[in-house]
Motif scaffolding. Structure first.
Motif, PDB file in Angstrom:
ATOM      1  N   PHE A  32      -9.407 -85.795  29.245  1.00  0.00           N
ATOM      2  CA  PHE A  32     -10.691 -85.148  28.995  1.00  0.00           C
ATOM      3  C   PHE A  32     -11.434 -85.947  27.930  1.00  0.00           C
ATOM      4  O   PHE A  32     -10.819 -86.529  27.025  1.00  0.00           O
ATOM      5  N   TYR A  33     -12.761 -85.967  28.063  1.00  0.00           N
ATOM      6  CA  TYR A  33     -13.569 -86.821  27.205  1.00  0.00           C
ATOM      7  C   TYR A  33     -14.842 -86.105  26.785  1.00  0.00           C
ATOM      8  O   TYR A  33     -15.343 -85.225  27.482  1.00  0.00           O
ATOM      9  N   TRP A  34     -15.379 -86.588  25.672  1.00  0.00           N
ATOM     10  CA  TRP A  34     -16.746 -86.278  25.302  1.00  0.00           C
ATOM     11  C   TRP A  34     -17.482 -87.595  25.067  1.00  0.00           C
ATOM     12  O   TRP A  34     -16.948 -88.506  24.416  1.00  0.00           O
ATOM     13  N   TYR A  35     -18.678 -87.659  25.624  1.00  0.00           N
ATOM     14  CA  TYR A  35     -19.594 -88.773  25.415  1.00  0.00           C
ATOM     15  C   TYR A  35     -20.912 -88.194  24.943  1.00  0.00           C
ATOM     16  O   TYR A  35     -21.200 -87.013  25.164  1.00  0.00           O
ATOM     17  N   LEU A  46     -17.160 -90.768  22.598  1.00  0.00           N
ATOM     18  CA  LEU A  46     -16.808 -90.084  21.358  1.00  0.00           C
ATOM     19  C   LEU A  46     -15.288 -89.964  21.211  1.00  0.00           C
ATOM     20  O   LEU A  46     -14.718 -90.408  20.220  1.00  0.00           O
ATOM     21  N   VAL A  47     -14.656 -89.334  22.214  1.00  0.00           N
ATOM     22  CA  VAL A  47     -13.245 -89.005  22.063  1.00  0.00           C
ATOM     23  C   VAL A  47     -12.607 -88.782  23.425  1.00  0.00           C
ATOM     24  O   VAL A  47     -13.263 -88.360  24.367  1.00  0.00           O
ATOM     25  N   SER A  48     -11.315 -89.097  23.493  1.00  0.00           N
ATOM     26  CA  SER A  48     -10.533 -88.746  24.681  1.00  0.00           C
ATOM     27  C   SER A  48      -9.352 -87.891  24.251  1.00  0.00           C
ATOM     28  O   SER A  48      -8.870 -87.994  23.110  1.00  0.00           O
ATOM     29  N   PHE A  49      -8.885 -87.065  25.161  1.00  0.00           N
ATOM     30  CA  PHE A  49      -7.893 -86.040  24.846  1.00  0.00           C
ATOM     31  C   PHE A  49      -6.902 -85.986  25.985  1.00  0.00           C
ATOM     32  O   PHE A  49      -7.291 -85.870  27.153  1.00  0.00           O
ATOM     33  N   TYR A  50      -5.635 -86.094  25.648  1.00  0.00           N
ATOM     34  CA  TYR A  50      -4.582 -86.079  26.666  1.00  0.00           C
ATOM     35  C   TYR A  50      -3.350 -85.412  26.085  1.00  0.00           C
ATOM     36  O   TYR A  50      -2.987 -85.648  24.926  1.00  0.00           O
ATOM     37  N   ASN A  51      -2.722 -84.572  26.866  1.00  0.00           N
ATOM     38  CA  ASN A  51      -1.470 -83.931  26.463  1.00  0.00           C
ATOM     39  C   ASN A  51      -1.648 -83.184  25.139  1.00  0.00           C
ATOM     40  O   ASN A  51      -0.801 -83.257  24.241  1.00  0.00           O
ATOM     41  N   ASN A  52      -2.787 -82.507  25.042  1.00  0.00           N
ATOM     42  CA  ASN A  52      -3.097 -81.643  23.893  1.00  0.00           C
ATOM     43  C   ASN A  52      -3.278 -82.375  22.572  1.00  0.00           C
ATOM     44  O   ASN A  52      -3.084 -81.782  21.498  1.00  0.00           O
ATOM     45  N   GLU A  53      -3.644 -83.635  22.649  1.00  0.00           N
ATOM     46  CA  GLU A  53      -3.972 -84.328  21.411  1.00  0.00           C
ATOM     47  C   GLU A  53      -4.993 -85.425  21.688  1.00  0.00           C
ATOM     48  O   GLU A  53      -5.149 -85.869  22.831  1.00  0.00           O
ATOM     49  N   ILE A  54      -5.666 -85.846  20.633  1.00  0.00           N
ATOM     50  CA  ILE A  54      -6.627 -86.924  20.757  1.00  0.00           C
ATOM     51  C   ILE A  54      -5.882 -88.219  21.045  1.00  0.00           C
ATOM     52  O   ILE A  54      -4.944 -88.585  20.339  1.00  0.00           O
ATOM     53  N   LEU A  96      -8.188 -88.040  36.402  1.00  0.00           N
ATOM     54  CA  LEU A  96      -6.757 -87.976  36.675  1.00  0.00           C
ATOM     55  C   LEU A  96      -6.047 -89.066  35.870  1.00  0.00           C
ATOM     56  O   LEU A  96      -6.660 -89.920  35.276  1.00  0.00           O
ATOM     57  N   SER A  97      -4.761 -89.068  35.852  1.00  0.00           N
ATOM     58  CA  SER A  97      -4.013 -90.120  35.168  1.00  0.00           C
ATOM     59  C   SER A  97      -4.277 -91.465  35.813  1.00  0.00           C
ATOM     60  O   SER A  97      -4.279 -92.494  35.164  1.00  0.00           O
TER      61      SER A  97
ATOM     62  N   ALA B  99      -2.491 -99.091  29.489  1.00  0.00           N
ATOM     63  CA  ALA B  99      -2.010 -97.710  29.476  1.00  0.00           C
ATOM     64  C   ALA B  99      -2.533 -96.973  28.252  1.00  0.00           C
ATOM     65  O   ALA B  99      -2.450 -97.478  27.129  1.00  0.00           O
ATOM     66  N   GLY B 100      -3.082 -95.796  28.475  1.00  0.00           N
ATOM     67  CA  GLY B 100      -3.608 -94.995  27.382  1.00  0.00           C
ATOM     68  C   GLY B 100      -5.057 -95.270  27.047  1.00  0.00           C
ATOM     69  O   GLY B 100      -5.691 -94.467  26.355  1.00  0.00           O
TER      70      GLY B 100
END
Lengths: 114, 116
Positions: A32-35, A46-54, A96-97, B99-100
């Motif tokens: 998930f992202y915010w731009y 701005l930020v990306s979020f994966y697995n409940n953390e930035i 998606l991943s 990755a990442g």
């Protein structure tokens, strides 16, 4: 077709106030992202979020910004003390991943700080 | 850091004609992804087409196709049989395959006008 939804579509706030922008990403997406896009300028990460953390953030994403996934569906961006220069279009996005499906954007929230 | 450059702030084309939008990028990576997004007046970002750097074949999606030149770091978008609904801002974007690393890096955009 699944889509990213954002609320509200337009938010007006006074300088110094806190705002929360809300997003519901596509349900099976993992990233998930915010731009943001200041009027007439390019879209900035701005930020990306994966697995409940930035997982990554830009230099724009300073201490006044925070993100949260409070439940299994919503993804929020909080701006603690808004400034005039925070006025912009804020886009939520998800993917998606696997990158082969691309990153999908919501319709945006227009934030106006007065 | 990667950068994306769109050197044409504005382009116009006659309806039914073909137009090409330019994009160049700078990266030291060998594997990455490139995208074109369309932003109509509603300002929503709509994915138009994507290209994987490891693929030599240029991507196509109906009237939209790309010319991907990896050595030249060029990624242009060709719109054939232009329609009034194609009028929008078009953004080129880069995404690392590391990755990442999931963020998109956007160019400045090209505003496309379709003349009836």
């Amino acid at each position: 077709e699944p889509e990213v939804t954002q609320t509200p579509s337009h938010q007006v706030t006074q300088m110094g106030q806190e705002v929360i922008l809300r997003c519901v990403p596509i349900s099976n997406h993992l990233y998930f992202y915010w731009y943001r896009q200041i009027l007439g300028q390019k879209v900035e990460f701005l930020v990306s979020f994966y697995n409940n953390e930035i997982s990554e953030k830009s230099e724009i994403f300073d201490d006044q910004f925070s993100v949260e996934r409070p439940d299994g569906s919503n993804f929020t961006l909080k701006i603690r003390s808004t400034k005039l220069e925070d006025s912009a279009m804020y886009f939520c996005a998800s993917s998606l991943s696997s990158v082969t499906k691309g990153t999908f954007f919501g319709q945006g929230t227009r934030l106006t700080v007065v | 850091a990667q950068t994306v450059t769109q050197s044409q702030p504005e382009m116009s084309v006659q309806e039914a004609e073909t137009v090409t939008l330019s994009c160049t990028y700078d990266t030291s990576e060998s594997d990455y992804y490139l995208f074109w997004y369309k932003q109509p007046p509603s300002r929503q970002m709509i994915l138009v087409i994507r290209q994987e750097a490891y693929k030599q074949q240029n991507a196509t999606e109906n009237r939209f196709s790309v010319n991907f030149q990896k050595a030249a770091k060029s990624f242009s978008l060709k719109i054939s049989d232009s329609q009034l609904g194609d009028a929008a801002m078009y953004f080129c974007a880069y995404r690392s395959a590391v990755a990442g690393a999931q963020k998109l890096v956007f160019g400045q955009g090209t505003r496309l006008t379709i003349n009836p």
